[in-house]
Design a protein around this motif. Structure first.
Motif, short mmCIF file in Angstrom:
data_model
loop_
_atom_site.label_atom_id
_atom_site.label_comp_id
_atom_site.label_asym_id
_atom_site.label_seq_id
_atom_site.Cartn_x
_atom_site.Cartn_y
_atom_site.Cartn_z
N GLN A 189 0.83 -1.28 -0.01
CA GLN A 189 0.15 0.01 -0.03
C GLN A 189 0.84 1.38 0.19
O GLN A 189 0.65 2.11 -0.77
N ARG B 47 2.39 2.03 -3.38
CA ARG B 47 1.26 2.72 -4.38
C ARG B 47 0.99 4.02 -4.03
O ARG B 47 0.89 5.04 -4.87
N GLN C 192 4.24 5.82 -5.27
CA GLN C 192 4.22 5.87 -6.92
C GLN C 192 3.13 7.13 -7.46
O GLN C 192 3.73 7.79 -8.22
N ALA D 103 -5.07 5.82 -3.12
CA ALA D 103 -4.17 4.90 -2.39
C ALA D 103 -4.17 5.20 -0.79
O ALA D 103 -4.15 4.20 0.01
#
Length: 233
Positions: free
Chosen positions: A193, A196, A199, A212
């Motif tokens: 998690q 993500r 990113q 996210a």
């Protein structure tokens, strides 16, 4: 019938005046306040009342009283700011859930702001943070400390000083919950998690960062022990 006028204590007035002098830089952070005799004369107040004023400022985190050495100016930290709320959480499952709900209202927007403001130079810090999480997960450790560091990094990337202070206070309140109710037994899921979130932030995608982060925080609540009837016993 008019309400009675509340009499203001001398110590309250002096505490307020000292706080103004600290905030405007007259008494700088790290400096020692003048001796009690000098301040009591300056404010025309007894040493007992002056010490009451010092104690008020100590509770607020603006001074540190060192026995036998004097009173020093400091800046409030997250632990100090969280003290008034710690009693609220003690033994209260609903208050703990409310705290996590507040986190879900705030941190997704912080992640979105971080995504708007992230620059290429932020990538290295996120990579280091994620690598430390991978190493801890490989050792089978909880990611409590690494999780705090990651969320602080997101707030720092957002670059809002008020948000940093609020989230610092929130993290201080969550520290006890992390050992008593927030299980943290799924480091691999937490790491995925966080990857993500990172990113989305580093690719400057606010909507993805918000989503996210919310997904991550929802998972924190769902995997916690707070829904147990005896979670905080």
């Amino acid at each position: 019938m008019s309400n009675p006028v509340r009499k203001v204590k001398l110590s309250d007035t002096v505490a307020s005046e000292l706080l103004t002098l600290i905030r405007n830089g007259t008494y700088a952070r790290g400096s020692r306040l003048p001796a009690e005799r000098e301040l009591s004369s300056r404010f025309n107040i007894s040493r007992t009342s002056l010490r009451d004023a010092f104690r008020q400022l100590e509770l607020l985190g603006y001074v540190e009283i060192r026995q036998g050495d004097g009173t020093y100016v400091r800046a409030p930290d997250s632990d100090t700011l969280s003290r008034p709320f710690q009693g609220l959480l003690a033994g209260s499952q609903q208050a703990a859930l409310d705290l996590l709900e507040f986190r879900r209202m705030l941190e997704p927007e912080v992640a979105a702001l971080a995504a708007q403001r992230a620059r290429p130079e932020h990538a290295e810090a996120f990579q280091r943070a994620l690598e430390r999480q991978r190493e801890a997960a490989a050792r089978g450790e909880r990611l409590s400390r690494e999780d705090l560091t990651f969320h602080q990094l997101v707030a720092q990337t957002a670059g809002n000083t008020v948000t940093l202070q609020v989230l610092g206070t929130l993290r201080a309140l969550l520290s006890d919950l992390r050992t008593s109710a927030l299980s943290g037994h799924f480091p691999a899921i937490t790491l995925a998690q966080h990857e993500r979130i990172a990113q989305a932030i580093l690719t400057n995608d606010p909507a993805a960062a918000r989503s996210a982060m919310l997904e991550h925080l929802n998972a924190v609540v769902e995997s916690s022990d707070l829904k147990s009837p005896h979670a905080l016993d």
